[in-house]
Design a protein around this motif. Structure first.
Motif, mmCIF file in Angstrom:
data_model
loop_
_atom_site.group_PDB
_atom_site.id
_atom_site.type_symbol
_atom_site.label_atom_id
_atom_site.label_comp_id
_atom_site.label_asym_id
_atom_site.label_seq_id
_atom_site.Cartn_x
_atom_site.Cartn_y
_atom_site.Cartn_z
ATOM 1 N N ARG A 250 0.962 -1.173 0.079
ATOM 2 C CA ARG A 250 0.017 -0.070 -0.016
ATOM 3 C C ARG A 250 0.712 1.282 0.064
ATOM 4 N N ASP A 251 0.416 2.431 -0.008
ATOM 5 C CA ASP A 251 1.199 3.532 -0.112
ATOM 6 C C ASP A 251 1.809 3.596 1.608
ATOM 7 N N PHE A 252 3.008 3.935 1.499
ATOM 8 C CA PHE A 252 3.764 4.064 2.780
ATOM 9 C C PHE A 252 3.985 2.723 3.742
ATOM 10 N N THR A 253 4.014 1.424 2.751
ATOM 11 C CA THR A 253 4.276 0.371 3.325
ATOM 12 C C THR A 253 5.911 0.537 3.871
ATOM 13 N N ILE A 254 6.178 -0.024 5.034
ATOM 14 C CA ILE A 254 7.514 -0.177 5.513
ATOM 15 C C ILE A 254 8.209 -1.506 5.473
ATOM 16 N N ILE A 255 9.165 -1.791 5.044
ATOM 17 C CA ILE A 255 9.831 -3.112 5.063
ATOM 18 C C ILE A 255 11.142 -3.108 5.648
ATOM 19 N N GLU A 256 11.401 -3.915 6.625
ATOM 20 C CA GLU A 256 12.693 -3.977 7.302
ATOM 21 C C GLU A 256 13.411 -4.968 6.584
ATOM 22 N N ILE A 257 14.823 -4.901 6.230
ATOM 23 C CA ILE A 257 15.248 -5.962 5.712
ATOM 24 C C ILE A 257 16.603 -6.230 6.318
#
Ligand SMILES: [Zn+2]
Ligand SMILES: [Zn+2]
Ligand SMILES: [Zn+2]
Length: 257
Positions: A250-257
């Motif tokens: 979605r807009d502004f989905t945050i993923i941590e890698i």
């Protein structure tokens, strides 16, 4: 390291003005279903694709950007570039057509290749060459799309790799050179524009999932989703049923890698 999908939509966004389809109607009622034009931020000041919603993205992101990478020169990926004027020192990197259009947009907006007093540097990338852009490893690889020059990126920062397909036709699935390059990335950001693939243009849902299965990234995020695609929860179900480690942006989905 955080990666933020600033915009999860395709060229017309969701809602598309005047459209009465299910996705557009729902997005007018619930802002969680809105999709602005595709753009990605990678922690460390890297922004991919300064689309026409760039001002809105930057206003919410509120972080310094020092590198802008452009996948291709279609308007939904590049036409927000003049809104990067808040960044005094900026490196803009893309294929030769992307750089040509970027320079022209700056000329139209500022009558110069950079806003007055800003230090903007344009870097023309050759496909497949490895570059260090502000300390970040970048490889621009070619894809087949409805413009003469388009590409994706493999970006490596702090030992983490992010692969971004950009807009691509389903030909990418059979492109062994590209697959070898991006295979096993920490994060794959794949386009998933339509319900069905359009040859030499965009990926459909099944082909985007197929690509994710082949690339086997640690995580996959699907984005660049058209208003005419399935609704969010149906896309999420399809990804879940495919048993891949993937999410639908979605807009502004945050993923941590
Ligand atoms: Zn696009
Ligand atoms: Zn619509
Ligand atoms: Zn495009």
């Amino acid at each position: 390291m955080k990666v933020i999908i600033l915009g999860s939509g395709s060229y017309s966004g969701t809602p598309k003005p005047l459209c009465t389809c299910e996705n557009c109607t729902r997005a007018r009622i619930n802002p969680a279903f809105r999709r602005t034009r595709f753009s990605v931020y990678i922690e460390g000041g890297i922004l991919i694709d300064p689309g026409p919603d760039l001002h809105y993205h930057l206003e919410k992101l509120n972080k310094e950007v020092e590198t802008i990478l452009i996948t291709h020169a279609h308007f939904d990926h590049i036409f927000g570039l003049p809104d990067a004027q808040v960044f005094k020192k900026l490196t803009i990197a893309s294929n030769p057509l992307g750089i040509k259009v970027a320079r022209s947009l700056a000329m139209l907006a500022f009558n110069s290749e950079a806003p007055l007093g800003n230090d903007w540097d344009y870097v023309e990338l050759k496909f497949w060459n490895e570059y260090k852009v502000n300390g970040v490893k970048v490889i621009h690889f070619p894809v087949v799309h409805s413009i003469e020059m388009a590409g994706g990126f493999l970006i490596e920062r702090k030992n983490k790799t992010v692969a971004i397909t950009g807009d691509t036709g389903p030909e990418i699935i059979r492109d062994s050179e590209v697959i070898d390059l991006i295979k096993g990335s920490d994060l794959l950001i794949s386009e998933m524009t339509h319900k069905e693939s359009i040859p030499k243009t965009h990926l459909g849902v099944n082909d985007a999932i197929e690509l994710a299965k082949i690339v086997k990234a640690e995580q996959t995020v699907f984005a660049h989703i058209s208003h005419s695609n399935y609704p969010q929860e149906i896309l999420e179900k399809k990804v879940r049923e495919a048993k891949i480690s993937g999410i639908v942006a979605r807009d502004f989905t945050i993923i941590e890698i």
